[in-house]
Enzyme design. Structure first.
Site, short mmCIF file in Angstrom:
data_model
loop_
_atom_site.label_atom_id
_atom_site.label_comp_id
_atom_site.label_asym_id
_atom_site.label_seq_id
_atom_site.Cartn_x
_atom_site.Cartn_y
_atom_site.Cartn_z
CB CYS A 1 13.28 9.96 7.00
SG CYS A 1 14.74 8.92 6.02
CE LYS B 1 -1.03 3.17 2.75
NZ LYS B 1 -1.89 4.37 1.89
P1 NAD Z 1 2.67 8.53 7.14
O1 NAD Z 1 3.02 8.23 8.21
O2 NAD Z 1 1.63 9.78 6.85
O3 NAD Z 1 2.24 7.87 5.80
C1 NAD Z 1 2.81 6.60 5.28
C2 NAD Z 1 2.31 5.42 5.30
O4 NAD Z 1 0.91 5.28 5.56
C3 NAD Z 1 1.06 5.81 3.85
O5 NAD Z 1 0.72 5.33 3.33
C4 NAD Z 1 -0.24 6.73 4.21
O6 NAD Z 1 -1.01 5.59 3.96
C5 NAD Z 1 -0.23 5.09 5.53
N1 NAD Z 1 -0.74 5.22 6.48
C6 NAD Z 1 -1.71 5.91 7.29
N2 NAD Z 1 -2.77 6.19 8.14
C7 NAD Z 1 -1.97 4.61 8.32
C8 NAD Z 1 -2.94 3.36 9.64
N3 NAD Z 1 -3.71 4.11 10.65
N4 NAD Z 1 -2.35 2.15 9.02
C9 NAD Z 1 -1.48 1.82 8.52
N5 NAD Z 1 -0.98 3.08 7.29
C10 NAD Z 1 -1.26 4.15 7.52
O7 NAD Z 1 3.87 9.00 6.42
P2 NAD Z 1 4.31 10.17 5.04
O8 NAD Z 1 3.38 11.52 4.91
O9 NAD Z 1 3.57 9.82 4.21
O10 NAD Z 1 5.62 10.32 5.41
C11 NAD Z 1 7.02 10.98 5.94
C12 NAD Z 1 7.38 10.17 7.36
O11 NAD Z 1 7.89 9.78 6.71
C13 NAD Z 1 8.09 11.25 7.16
O12 NAD Z 1 8.13 11.14 8.87
C14 NAD Z 1 9.99 10.56 7.48
O13 NAD Z 1 10.44 10.79 8.22
C15 NAD Z 1 9.55 9.14 7.36
N6 NAD Z 1 9.75 8.40 6.47
C16 NAD Z 1 11.31 7.34 6.80
C17 NAD Z 1 11.85 6.86 6.16
C18 NAD Z 1 12.75 5.79 6.74
O14 NAD Z 1 13.78 5.27 6.24
N7 NAD Z 1 12.86 5.97 8.85
C19 NAD Z 1 12.32 7.15 5.66
C20 NAD Z 1 11.35 7.91 4.61
C21 NAD Z 1 10.45 8.76 5.38
#
Ligand code: NAD
Length: 489
Positions: free
Chosen positions: A283, A174
């Protein structure tokens, strides 16, 4: 053509759900895609479960799985231009950056293809008993839910899909609801490479409707998630009742520590890249600049001068060096963090506003921003704003630099700039983060593990541990000549 991929068939959402995808650079409509509801997610899980329990993939020879990943790498190279363009339209990212990402993605598939084909880490155990054959084998975990964010959509997907397939799992992917297109394209390549039906399944849609059921469903064995801290906590809680294996790659608030003896030119240049690459939506971004007292004035002066000159524009503007934020809502969030920082006493050195260029009016742009005189208690220092916002703090000595660097709930990356080799090593070993760079920022390679400490998550992607994450170790003990033991005789 419909965009949900379930059991080897492209299908529209059962309840007719759709979503408009808009380019962050100008708000234009990229496409309307299908949006999965609960029935679609349940069907995708069922297909992945069936392919795991009864299909050929989990027990296929590792050499064949590795060969498939190598074919996918070649197909990604063939279609690189189309993938990069689609990624840039969804994310607003500069085309050249999407092209770099596509090279890294092909390399990721190639790395895990070779690692898988090399036969893995099964081993014979020397029990000291010649009448026993004891071995540890590595098996796939099962049905994996792979949930990914919008900032590096296909890269984050590749870090999960390649090792999950290499280990013999089946999955439901997803991607972020904001950036689905390259995931759709990847599914087509996996099918073209010969992956059996049902092994790879794709649901598009919002987190609560298409993502949450994946963490709750008892037929899913593992959730591998990359995204924000709050979502990560929700997923961990949702996975608890069924005791799923969970891997979390969460946010960061990463320190970039500059000592007075650093190479000035290189350190300024990298400090800019560390935070303003992809408008800070990285990130591992170096969002907290920690500068030694005596260097502070000269360093921030030069940094601010150059930050003001960074050309901003859309993905296909060849002069641009940074682009828009992902959405209007995200820009609102970044603006709120800056406002809070200023209210708490930070000093605005540059940015802090939207660009006034009329050509950028319809995109979600925000100027590269530097906040000086920051302190560890400020929310703009503590929380991940995930935008082009650099906070500056000062330190006196090495001990204070390390203490400030570690004064965060996160632990994803960090960097130290010094020409003193021993000090670089000392600080690198004391910063609590999954990756620490000495005199560099942002590089990673598929051979080296990536992941977080503390609330940046747990589990590792890339490297041998990135494959092991998707495996279960099983001990098989065979008694070669069983004879009655007469324990109860
Ligand atoms: P997000 O947490 O809003 O969403 C990430 C994913 O989770 C999306 O596909 C979203 O639809 C899904 N999601 C949201 N709520 C959910 C739920 N309750 N259950 C299951 N899935 C759910 O994050 P974002 O805004 O898309 O991405 C940015 C974040 O990602 C930042 O915090 C960044 O630091 C992090 N990130 C981390 C890394 C790493 O390697 N550690 C890499 C890239 C991004």
């Amino acid at each position: 053509m419909p965009e949900l991929f379930i059991g080897g068939t492209w299908t529209a959402a059962a309840d007719g759900g759709v979503r408009e995808i808009r380019c962050p650079a100008d708000g234009s409509l990229v496409a309307t895609v299908d949006e999965a509801g609960p029935k679609d997610v349940a069907a995708a899980i069922a297909a992945a479960r069936d392919a795991f329990d009864s299909g050929p993939w989990p027990t296929s020879p590792a050499s064949e799985r590795g060969a498939l990943l190598l074919r996918v790498a070649a197909l990604l190279e063939r279609d690189k231009d189309a993938f990069a363009r689609a990624e840039s339209l969804d994310t607003g990212k500069r085309l050249v950056e999407s092209e770099y990402d596509m090279d890294d993605i092909a390399n990721c598939f190639r790395y895990f293809g070779n690692l898988t084909a090399s036969g893995g880490s099964d081993r014979i155990v020397d029990t000291g008993d010649t009448g026993v054959d004891s071995r540890v084998v590595h098996e796939p975990v099962g049905v994996c839910a792979l949930i990914t964010p919008w900032n590096y959509p296909l890269l984050q997907t590749a870090w999960k899909v390649a090792p999950a397939l290499g280990a013999g799992n089946t999955f439901v992917l997803k991607p972020s609801e904001l950036t689905p297109h390259t995931a759709v394209m990847l599914m087509k390549l996996l099918a073209e490479a010969g992956l059996p039906d049902g092994v790879a399944n794709l649901v598009l849609g919002a987190g609560p409707t298409a993502g949450a059921p994946l963490s709750e469903d008892p037929r899913v064995d593992m959730v591998s998630f990359t995204g924000g801290l709050v979502t990560g906590r929700r997923i961990m809680a949702a996975a608890a009742p069924t005791v799923k294996k969970v891997a979390l790659e969460l946010g960061g608030k990463n320190p970039n520590i500059v000592f007075a003896d650093a190479d000035f030119e290189a350190a300024v240049d990298y400090a800019l890249m560390a935070i303003f690459l992809h408008s800070g939506q990285v990130c591992s971004a170096g969002a907290r600049l920690l500068v030694q007292d005596e260097l502070h004035g000269a360093f921030t002066g030069e940094l601010v001068k150059r930050a003001r000159e960074i050309p901003i524009g859309g993905p296909f503007d060849e002069n641009a060096r940074t682009g828009p934020l992902i959405s209007a809502a995200h820009r609102d969030k970044v603006e709120a963090y800056v406002a809070a920082g200023l209210a708490e006493g930070a000093v605005l050195r540059c940015g802090g506003a939207r660009p006034d260029d009329p050509a950028l009016r319809d995109g979600f742009y925000y100027l590269p921003t530097v906040l000086d005189d920051c302190t560890p208690d400020m929310s703009v220092v503590r929380d991940e704003s995930f935008g082009p916002v650099l906070t500056v703090e000062r330190f006196r000595d090495e001990a204070e630099a390390v203490a400030l660097a570690n004064d965060t709930v996160y632990g994803l990356t960090g960097a130290v700039w010094t020409q003193d080799v021993a000090r670089g090593q000392r600080v690198a070993s004391r910063v609590r983060a999954g990756t620490v760079w000495i005199n560099d920022f942002h590089p990673y390679v598929p051979q080296a593990e990536w992941g977080g400490m503390k609330q940046s998550g747990f589990g590792r992607e890339l490297g041998p541990a990135g494959l092991a994450e998707y495996q279960e170790a099983k001990h098989i003990w065979r008694n070669l000549a069983p004879t009655p033991q007469r324990w109860f005789a």
